[in-house]
Design a protein around this motif. Structure first.
Motif, PDB file in Angstrom:
ATOM      1  N   SER A  41     -20.997 -10.867 -10.247  1.00  0.00           N
ATOM      2  CA  SER A  41     -20.713 -11.456  -8.935  1.00  0.00           C
ATOM      3  C   SER A  41     -19.232 -11.526  -8.612  1.00  0.00           C
ATOM      4  O   SER A  41     -18.866 -11.971  -7.508  1.00  0.00           O
ATOM      5  N   LEU A  42     -18.362 -11.099  -9.542  1.00  0.00           N
ATOM      6  CA  LEU A  42     -16.925 -11.234  -9.300  1.00  0.00           C
ATOM      7  C   LEU A  42     -16.468 -10.578  -7.995  1.00  0.00           C
ATOM      8  O   LEU A  42     -15.743 -11.206  -7.205  1.00  0.00           O
ATOM      9  N   PRO A  43     -16.851  -9.321  -7.720  1.00  0.00           N
ATOM     10  CA  PRO A  43     -16.437  -8.736  -6.435  1.00  0.00           C
ATOM     11  C   PRO A  43     -16.959  -9.510  -5.226  1.00  0.00           C
ATOM     12  O   PRO A  43     -16.243  -9.677  -4.235  1.00  0.00           O
ATOM     13  N   ALA A  44     -18.189 -10.033  -5.308  1.00  0.00           N
ATOM     14  CA  ALA A  44     -18.766 -10.797  -4.195  1.00  0.00           C
ATOM     15  C   ALA A  44     -18.036 -12.116  -4.012  1.00  0.00           C
ATOM     16  O   ALA A  44     -17.813 -12.568  -2.873  1.00  0.00           O
ATOM     17  N   VAL A  45     -17.653 -12.760  -5.119  1.00  0.00           N
ATOM     18  CA  VAL A  45     -16.899 -14.006  -5.033  1.00  0.00           C
ATOM     19  C   VAL A  45     -15.549 -13.762  -4.380  1.00  0.00           C
ATOM     20  O   VAL A  45     -15.099 -14.537  -3.521  1.00  0.00           O
ATOM     21  N   ALA A  46     -14.884 -12.679  -4.770  1.00  0.00           N
ATOM     22  CA  ALA A  46     -13.584 -12.344  -4.172  1.00  0.00           C
ATOM     23  C   ALA A  46     -13.710 -12.144  -2.670  1.00  0.00           C
ATOM     24  O   ALA A  46     -12.857 -12.614  -1.887  1.00  0.00           O
ATOM     25  N   ILE A 103     -21.573 -25.127  -4.833  1.00  0.00           N
ATOM     26  CA  ILE A 103     -21.156 -25.512  -3.471  1.00  0.00           C
ATOM     27  C   ILE A 103     -19.636 -25.480  -3.321  1.00  0.00           C
ATOM     28  O   ILE A 103     -19.095 -26.061  -2.370  1.00  0.00           O
ATOM     29  N   ALA A 104     -18.940 -24.820  -4.233  1.00  0.00           N
ATOM     30  CA  ALA A 104     -17.473 -24.753  -4.159  1.00  0.00           C
ATOM     31  C   ALA A 104     -17.039 -24.087  -2.853  1.00  0.00           C
ATOM     32  O   ALA A 104     -17.483 -22.978  -2.543  1.00  0.00           O
ATOM     33  N   PRO A 105     -16.151 -24.723  -2.084  1.00  0.00           N
ATOM     34  CA  PRO A 105     -15.772 -24.167  -0.777  1.00  0.00           C
ATOM     35  C   PRO A 105     -14.659 -23.123  -0.833  1.00  0.00           C
ATOM     36  O   PRO A 105     -14.475 -22.366   0.116  1.00  0.00           O
ATOM     37  N   ILE A 166     -30.372 -12.273  -9.578  1.00  0.00           N
ATOM     38  CA  ILE A 166     -30.339 -13.534  -8.831  1.00  0.00           C
ATOM     39  C   ILE A 166     -29.423 -13.430  -7.623  1.00  0.00           C
ATOM     40  O   ILE A 166     -29.776 -13.812  -6.503  1.00  0.00           O
ATOM     41  N   ALA A 167     -28.216 -12.888  -7.851  1.00  0.00           N
ATOM     42  CA  ALA A 167     -27.256 -12.749  -6.752  1.00  0.00           C
ATOM     43  C   ALA A 167     -27.746 -11.749  -5.711  1.00  0.00           C
ATOM     44  O   ALA A 167     -27.450 -11.889  -4.508  1.00  0.00           O
ATOM     45  N   GLY A 168     -28.493 -10.727  -6.148  1.00  0.00           N
ATOM     46  CA  GLY A 168     -29.006  -9.738  -5.208  1.00  0.00           C
ATOM     47  C   GLY A 168     -30.076 -10.300  -4.307  1.00  0.00           C
ATOM     48  O   GLY A 168     -30.151  -9.972  -3.109  1.00  0.00           O
ATOM     49  N   ILE A 169     -30.933 -11.158  -4.851  1.00  0.00           N
ATOM     50  CA  ILE A 169     -32.004 -11.751  -4.047  1.00  0.00           C
ATOM     51  C   ILE A 169     -31.463 -12.857  -3.160  1.00  0.00           C
ATOM     52  O   ILE A 169     -31.824 -12.956  -1.978  1.00  0.00           O
ATOM     53  N   TRP A 170     -30.609 -13.683  -3.703  1.00  0.00           N
ATOM     54  CA  TRP A 170     -30.027 -14.768  -2.923  1.00  0.00           C
ATOM     55  C   TRP A 170     -28.542 -14.462  -2.708  1.00  0.00           C
ATOM     56  O   TRP A 170     -28.193 -13.630  -1.901  1.00  0.00           O
ATOM     57  N   ARG A 173     -23.871 -17.841  -5.472  1.00  0.00           N
ATOM     58  CA  ARG A 173     -23.953 -19.281  -5.743  1.00  0.00           C
ATOM     59  C   ARG A 173     -25.242 -19.648  -6.477  1.00  0.00           C
ATOM     60  O   ARG A 173     -25.289 -20.628  -7.229  1.00  0.00           O
ATOM     61  N   ALA A 174     -26.279 -18.857  -6.262  1.00  0.00           N
ATOM     62  CA  ALA A 174     -27.551 -19.143  -6.923  1.00  0.00           C
ATOM     63  C   ALA A 174     -27.462 -18.945  -8.431  1.00  0.00           C
ATOM     64  O   ALA A 174     -28.272 -19.509  -9.186  1.00  0.00           O
ATOM     65  N   VAL A 175     -26.491 -18.173  -8.887  1.00  0.00           N
ATOM     66  CA  VAL A 175     -26.304 -17.986 -10.332  1.00  0.00           C
ATOM     67  C   VAL A 175     -26.046 -19.326 -11.006  1.00  0.00           C
ATOM     68  O   VAL A 175     -26.510 -19.584 -12.130  1.00  0.00           O
ATOM     69  N   PHE A 176     -25.326 -20.215 -10.338  1.00  0.00           N
ATOM     70  CA  PHE A 176     -25.012 -21.510 -10.935  1.00  0.00           C
ATOM     71  C   PHE A 176     -26.229 -22.427 -10.975  1.00  0.00           C
ATOM     72  O   PHE A 176     -26.308 -23.315 -11.836  1.00  0.00           O
ATOM     73  N   TYR A 177     -27.185 -22.237 -10.060  1.00  0.00           N
ATOM     74  CA  TYR A 177     -28.445 -22.970 -10.188  1.00  0.00           C
ATOM     75  C   TYR A 177     -29.160 -22.565 -11.471  1.00  0.00           C
ATOM     76  O   TYR A 177     -29.735 -23.403 -12.174  1.00  0.00           O
ATOM     77  N   ALA A 178     -29.134 -21.264 -11.757  1.00  0.00           N
ATOM     78  CA  ALA A 178     -29.768 -20.774 -12.988  1.00  0.00           C
ATOM     79  C   ALA A 178     -29.063 -21.336 -14.222  1.00  0.00           C
ATOM     80  O   ALA A 178     -29.718 -21.721 -15.209  1.00  0.00           O
ATOM     81  N   LEU A 179     -27.731 -21.394 -14.198  1.00  0.00           N
ATOM     82  CA  LEU A 179     -26.987 -21.950 -15.336  1.00  0.00           C
ATOM     83  C   LEU A 179     -27.302 -23.431 -15.529  1.00  0.00           C
ATOM     84  O   LEU A 179     -27.389 -23.913 -16.667  1.00  0.00           O
ATOM     85  N   ALA A 180     -27.475 -24.154 -14.422  1.00  0.00           N
ATOM     86  CA  ALA A 180     -27.861 -25.562 -14.523  1.00  0.00           C
ATOM     87  C   ALA A 180     -29.242 -25.701 -15.147  1.00  0.00           C
ATOM     88  O   ALA A 180     -29.489 -26.581 -15.984  1.00  0.00           O
ATOM     89  N   LEU A 181     -30.159 -24.814 -14.770  1.00  0.00           N
ATOM     90  CA  LEU A 181     -31.513 -24.852 -15.324  1.00  0.00           C
ATOM     91  C   LEU A 181     -31.504 -24.554 -16.822  1.00  0.00           C
ATOM     92  O   LEU A 181     -32.212 -25.209 -17.608  1.00  0.00           O
ATOM     93  N   ILE A 182     -30.699 -23.569 -17.248  1.00  0.00           N
ATOM     94  CA  ILE A 182     -30.579 -23.244 -18.673  1.00  0.00           C
ATOM     95  C   ILE A 182     -30.037 -24.450 -19.440  1.00  0.00           C
ATOM     96  O   ILE A 182     -30.535 -24.800 -20.519  1.00  0.00           O
ATOM     97  N   GLY A 183     -29.014 -25.108 -18.889  1.00  0.00           N
ATOM     98  CA  GLY A 183     -28.460 -26.284 -19.545  1.00  0.00           C
ATOM     99  C   GLY A 183     -29.479 -27.404 -19.665  1.00  0.00           C
ATOM    100  O   GLY A 183     -29.573 -28.070 -20.708  1.00  0.00           O
ATOM    101  N   ALA A 184     -30.254 -27.620 -18.613  1.00  0.00           N
ATOM    102  CA  ALA A 184     -31.274 -28.677 -18.653  1.00  0.00           C
ATOM    103  C   ALA A 184     -32.318 -28.385 -19.731  1.00  0.00           C
ATOM    104  O   ALA A 184     -32.764 -29.290 -20.454  1.00  0.00           O
ATOM    105  N   ALA A 185     -32.701 -27.114 -19.866  1.00  0.00           N
ATOM    106  CA  ALA A 185     -33.668 -26.743 -20.905  1.00  0.00           C
ATOM    107  C   ALA A 185     -33.097 -27.003 -22.298  1.00  0.00           C
ATOM    108  O   ALA A 185     -33.804 -27.484 -23.200  1.00  0.00           O
TER     109      ALA A 185
END
Length: 424
Positions: A41-46, A103-105, A166-170, A173-185
């Motif tokens: 996602s680095l190019p998309a974030v830039a 949600i980082a602006p 994940i980034a392709g479908i959404w 930013r959705a990548v961080f939802y997945a990271l939060a889910l992994i951490g919760a598990a």
């Protein structure tokens, strides 16, 4: 006539099951997953945050630097409060910060959050290594660390592909939802299945003077520090490739995101295979000999990589082949160096592991931005990797006896002279 003393009962030898190895591997891999899933996602974030390539790359490097500081703080805390509590707190905060990253602006906010994320998820890496030293020493510890590389290696194999999907479908930013889910598990798994490996009687006070004294004891030991910095230089090699490869393969060579994910996975296979080879050989050959051989071989392969990148020989296939060789030898270096460094510090394994981890994150965080600073192309990436590999050989030669005749014998410490029990 003096009676012979009764034989002392030996501590039962702990044999880890596959579930235990998978759990420790998942913990040790959390920082890598947090990096690699976000990588495509680095190019998309830039583009989305209107940031420069160097600024976006610092969301990776900043996380490593935060992880370095985090390990220095969390390591002694794990020696004081046990392994479970700091681990659960750190992963929980990883979950919260992942949600804030989503949600980082702007890029500045994202960088700060990633530094904090690295700080807190450092708990997973430092505790995983400390737990191994709580129960194992010598070649057994090196073998287990090598087995963990099989689990950790899944991150480069699958995390970028999952992140890309994940980034392709959404969106990114959705990548961080997945990271939060992994951490919760992981929080649930640790809470339910991870036993405490540091008994109360072996815990060390966390007074600032005691912590500082422990770090001073380690910092003034030249051999320990030389070995402890090797995993950091190794991660510098990997992260130089990680931060540079999206731009090298997608921008310079024109690969699609899917093709890049495939290349990344193939290089992950190299790391996994060499780690498993190390696990198979370490009991017969010994960690010191393997460390010496792998470091020299990697230097030769890094020279080939620079020649390929500079001349363009073989195109993208030639570059991939040279990278595969360099990264392939990497799987035989960190585990052996870490075990040799930890051998004499079972009584303060968390603190010693924190120094190793801090150097690992800090050195890699300093080295990896050099790829972007030098131009961000294949040649820059290869030069930074070569310089880091060469420094590894120099440190080993000057700070340890591994290159001297019979030098590996200096590491043959009898297990009954190593602090800390083999089992719990």
């Amino acid at each position: 006539m003096t009676e012979s003393p009764a034989p002392q009962a030996q501590t039962p030898r702990y044999v880890p099951g596959i579930k235990y190895i998978l759990m420790l591997g998942a913990l040790a891999a959390l920082p890598a997953v947090t990096t690699d899933m976000y990588l495509p996602s680095l190019p998309a974030v830039a583009e989305d945050l209107q940031a420069s390539q160097a600024a976006v790359q610092f969301t990776l490097s900043g996380m490593l630097l935060g992880g370095g500081v985090g390990q220095l703080v969390i390591g002694p805390l794990s020696d004081r409060f046990g392994r479970r509590l700091p681990l659960l707190v750190g992963i929980t905060l990883h979950v919260i910060i992942s949600l804030l990253c989503s949600i980082a602006p702007d890029i500045g906010t994202l960088i700060v959050l990633r530094v904090l994320q690295g700080f807190f998820n450092a708990a997973a890496a430092v505790v995983a290594i400390a737990v191994i030293r709580d129960r194992f020493v010598g070649s057994d510890a090196a073998r287990l660390l090598s087995r963990l590389m099989l689990v950790i290696g899944v991150a480069p194999l699958f995390a970028p592909t999952i992140g890309q999907g994940i980034a392709g479908i959404w969106e990114w930013r959705a990548v961080f939802y997945a990271l939060a889910l992994i951490g919760a598990a992981l929080v649930v798994i640790v809470w339910r299945f991870m036993p405490e490996t540091l008994p109360v009687e072996r815990r060390r006070p966390a007074r600032p003077s005691r912590v500082a004294g422990g770090y001073w004891q380690l910092l003034r030991n030249v051999r320990f520090m030389s070995l402890a910095v090797i995993p950091g230089l190794g991660l510098g090699v990997i992260m130089s490739y990680v931060v540079g490869s999206p731009f090298v393969f997608q921008d310079q060579y024109g690969l699609s995101q899917g093709q890049f994910a495939l290349v990344f996975a193939l290089n992950g296979v190299a790391l996994v295979l060499s780690a498993q080879l190390n696990a198979s050989l370490v009991r017969k050959v010994g960690p010191a000999k393997l460390l010496r051989t792998a470091s020299v071989a990697q230097l030769v392969f890094a020279l080939i990589l620079v020649a390929v990148a500079a001349t363009g020989f073989g195109g993208v296939i030639g570059l991939c082949a040279a990278l595969w060789l360099v990264l392939g030898t990497q799987g035989m270096i960190p585990a052996n160096a870490s075990v040799l460094a930890l051998n004499s510090y079972g009584h303060m394994a968390g603190t010693a592991a924190a120094v190793i981890g801090a150097l690992q994150s800090g050195v890699a965080g300093i080295v990896s931005p050099l790829v972007g600073i030098l131009g961000g192309d294949a040649r820059s990436m290869a030069i930074v990797m070569l310089g880091t590999v060469a420094l590894t050989v120099v440190v080993l030669a000057l700070g340890t006896p591994v290159f001297r005749k019979g030098g590996w014998r200096a590491f043959d410490v009898p297990e009954d002279q190593i602090s800390g029990p083999r089992g719990v």
